[in-house]
Motif scaffolding. Structure first.
Motif, PDB file in Angstrom:
ATOM      1  N   LYS A 229     -21.689 -16.969 -31.953  1.00  0.00           N
ATOM      2  CA  LYS A 229     -22.255 -15.637 -31.732  1.00  0.00           C
ATOM      3  C   LYS A 229     -21.264 -14.730 -30.997  1.00  0.00           C
ATOM      4  O   LYS A 229     -21.212 -13.516 -31.251  1.00  0.00           O
ATOM      5  N   LEU A 230     -20.492 -15.306 -30.091  1.00  0.00           N
ATOM      6  CA  LEU A 230     -19.452 -14.518 -29.420  1.00  0.00           C
ATOM      7  C   LEU A 230     -18.431 -14.029 -30.442  1.00  0.00           C
ATOM      8  O   LEU A 230     -18.025 -12.860 -30.419  1.00  0.00           O
TER       9      LEU A 230
ATOM     10  N   ASN B 161     -26.461  -6.950 -36.803  1.00  0.00           N
ATOM     11  CA  ASN B 161     -26.106  -8.354 -36.641  1.00  0.00           C
ATOM     12  C   ASN B 161     -26.851  -8.932 -35.446  1.00  0.00           C
ATOM     13  O   ASN B 161     -26.775  -8.393 -34.339  1.00  0.00           O
ATOM     14  N   ILE B 162     -27.568 -10.029 -35.686  1.00  0.00           N
ATOM     15  CA  ILE B 162     -28.336 -10.640 -34.600  1.00  0.00           C
ATOM     16  C   ILE B 162     -27.388 -11.413 -33.677  1.00  0.00           C
ATOM     17  O   ILE B 162     -26.614 -12.261 -34.120  1.00  0.00           O
ATOM     18  N   THR B 163     -27.467 -11.101 -32.394  1.00  0.00           N
ATOM     19  CA  THR B 163     -26.663 -11.807 -31.404  1.00  0.00           C
ATOM     20  C   THR B 163     -27.591 -12.605 -30.488  1.00  0.00           C
ATOM     21  O   THR B 163     -28.795 -12.708 -30.747  1.00  0.00           O
ATOM     22  N   SER B 164     -27.057 -13.174 -29.422  1.00  0.00           N
ATOM     23  CA  SER B 164     -27.862 -14.091 -28.610  1.00  0.00           C
ATOM     24  C   SER B 164     -27.271 -14.261 -27.223  1.00  0.00           C
ATOM     25  O   SER B 164     -26.050 -14.277 -27.049  1.00  0.00           O
ATOM     26  N   ALA B 165     -28.150 -14.437 -26.257  1.00  0.00           N
ATOM     27  CA  ALA B 165     -27.710 -14.741 -24.897  1.00  0.00           C
ATOM     28  C   ALA B 165     -27.089 -16.119 -24.791  1.00  0.00           C
ATOM     29  O   ALA B 165     -26.517 -16.473 -23.748  1.00  0.00           O
ATOM     30  N   ALA B 166     -27.142 -16.907 -25.872  1.00  0.00           N
ATOM     31  CA  ALA B 166     -26.421 -18.188 -25.882  1.00  0.00           C
ATOM     32  C   ALA B 166     -24.930 -17.984 -25.676  1.00  0.00           C
ATOM     33  O   ALA B 166     -24.209 -18.930 -25.319  1.00  0.00           O
ATOM     34  N   ILE B 167     -24.451 -16.766 -25.852  1.00  0.00           N
ATOM     35  CA  ILE B 167     -23.050 -16.446 -25.567  1.00  0.00           C
ATOM     36  C   ILE B 167     -22.688 -16.835 -24.136  1.00  0.00           C
ATOM     37  O   ILE B 167     -21.543 -17.211 -23.853  1.00  0.00           O
ATOM     38  N   ASN B 168     -23.660 -16.787 -23.229  1.00  0.00           N
ATOM     39  CA  ASN B 168     -23.413 -17.177 -21.846  1.00  0.00           C
ATOM     40  C   ASN B 168     -22.936 -18.626 -21.725  1.00  0.00           C
ATOM     41  O   ASN B 168     -22.280 -18.985 -20.741  1.00  0.00           O
ATOM     42  N   ALA B 169     -23.290 -19.469 -22.698  1.00  0.00           N
ATOM     43  CA  ALA B 169     -22.922 -20.881 -22.658  1.00  0.00           C
ATOM     44  C   ALA B 169     -21.658 -21.170 -23.449  1.00  0.00           C
ATOM     45  O   ALA B 169     -21.232 -22.322 -23.550  1.00  0.00           O
ATOM     46  N   ALA B 170     -21.031 -20.132 -24.025  1.00  0.00           N
ATOM     47  CA  ALA B 170     -19.910 -20.340 -24.939  1.00  0.00           C
ATOM     48  C   ALA B 170     -18.641 -20.758 -24.219  1.00  0.00           C
ATOM     49  O   ALA B 170     -18.353 -20.295 -23.115  1.00  0.00           O
TER      50      ALA B 170
END
Length: 289
Positions: free
Chosen positions: A169-170, A137-146
């Protein structure tokens, strides 16, 4: 005696990181089905996959994966074909302007969380039938902005694309860890892969409005980050999909360098995991089919 190649499915595999992943798998001997919306892009992707493999290694199946109904249908079709060895849930995205799927679900939630959730569920039997199979499953550092609030489909306040995608993504990272535990007894390894920033078509459409205001001073750095070659960003998903050193492991995040990296897992607290389970179940119940 005919030797059959391992079978992989890559969603969103007609461009960007998904296509690079599909090509990388084909060069390693895999048969790869790419699932996406656009037939013309699909045909071009298959041509590139076949050329890279030096044989007929690619196949395109058209489906709008923002639709949970279409996702279920394509999952059932693929499951009916028998054993599957790899599923790469690459479909997803981040958009400046808020939009909804045909079923009325905000797109970040539909494509980054619910669609890969539904497709995985449809294919679990086929994957369990393949010895040592994997889900990536592709995740992302955009989780930091969640904003880790899961009371409604969307969090309260204005819509900002990066925060919306980060939240979805979180949710999917929390689900990935749950799925890893659930599938361990069935011999299916489940990994998250963070490709890092790259110059994808999706990234090219971003403007500063995609960021919550506190992050906008970092826009220049973010734009520089998404200038990285897409081929480099495929390292994480390809490692998660094929590295023999990961055999017997599960529930790991593979970072952009192709090594286990647990930093994003720090956001998956027990409270978040519990909230995501309830939130996801309610969403799927409201859009059952």
């Amino acid at each position: 005696m005919t030797v059959h190649a391992n079978k992989a499915v890559v969603t969103g595999g007609t461009g960007g990181i998904g296509l690079e992943t599909a090509v990388g798998l084909a060069t390693q001997g895999w048969d790869v089905t790419v699932v996406a919306r656009d037939r013309e892009r699909g045909d071009a992707a298959v041509a590139r996959i076949d050329a890279a493999a030096g044989r007929d290694a690619g196949r395109f199946i058209g489906a709008d994966l923002s639709s949970l109904a279409e996702t279920r249908n394509v999952g059932r079709r693929l499951a009916s074909e028998g054993v599957l060895h790899l599923l790469v849930n690459n479909v997803g995205g981040m958009w400046v302007t808020r939009w909804e799927s045909a079923e009325g679900i905000e797109a970040s939630v539909a494509l980054n969380h619910l669609s890969p959730y539904v497709l995985s569920e449809e294919l679990l039997g086929a994957l369990a039938a393949g010895a040592g199979s994997r889900i990536v499953n592709i995740t992302s550092a955009a989780i930091n902005a969640a904003q880790p609030v899961f009371d409604g489909i969307e969090p309260p306040g204005p819509h900002y694309g990066m925060a919306a995608t980060g939240r979805a993504k979180l949710a999917h990272l929390a689900h990935t860890m749950d799925l890893a535990e659930r599938m361990k007894p069935r011999g299916v390894s489940v990994f998250a892969a963070d490709p890092g920033a790259a110059a994808t078509d999706n990234a090219a459409q971003m403007t500063i409005d995609i960021l919550p205001p506190p992050l906008r001073p970092h826009w220049g750095m973010i734009r520089k980050g998404v200038s990285a070659p897409v081929s480099t960003a495929a390292k994480a998903p390809l490692t998660a999909a094929t590295d023999p050193g990961l055999e017997g492991s599960t529930g790991l995040v593979i970072g952009p360098a192709g090594e286990p990296d647990d930093r994003l897992l720090g956001f998956v607290t027990p409270q978040v995991a519990d909230a995501v389970r309830t939130w996801t179940a309610n969403l799927l119940a409201a859009h059952a089919g």
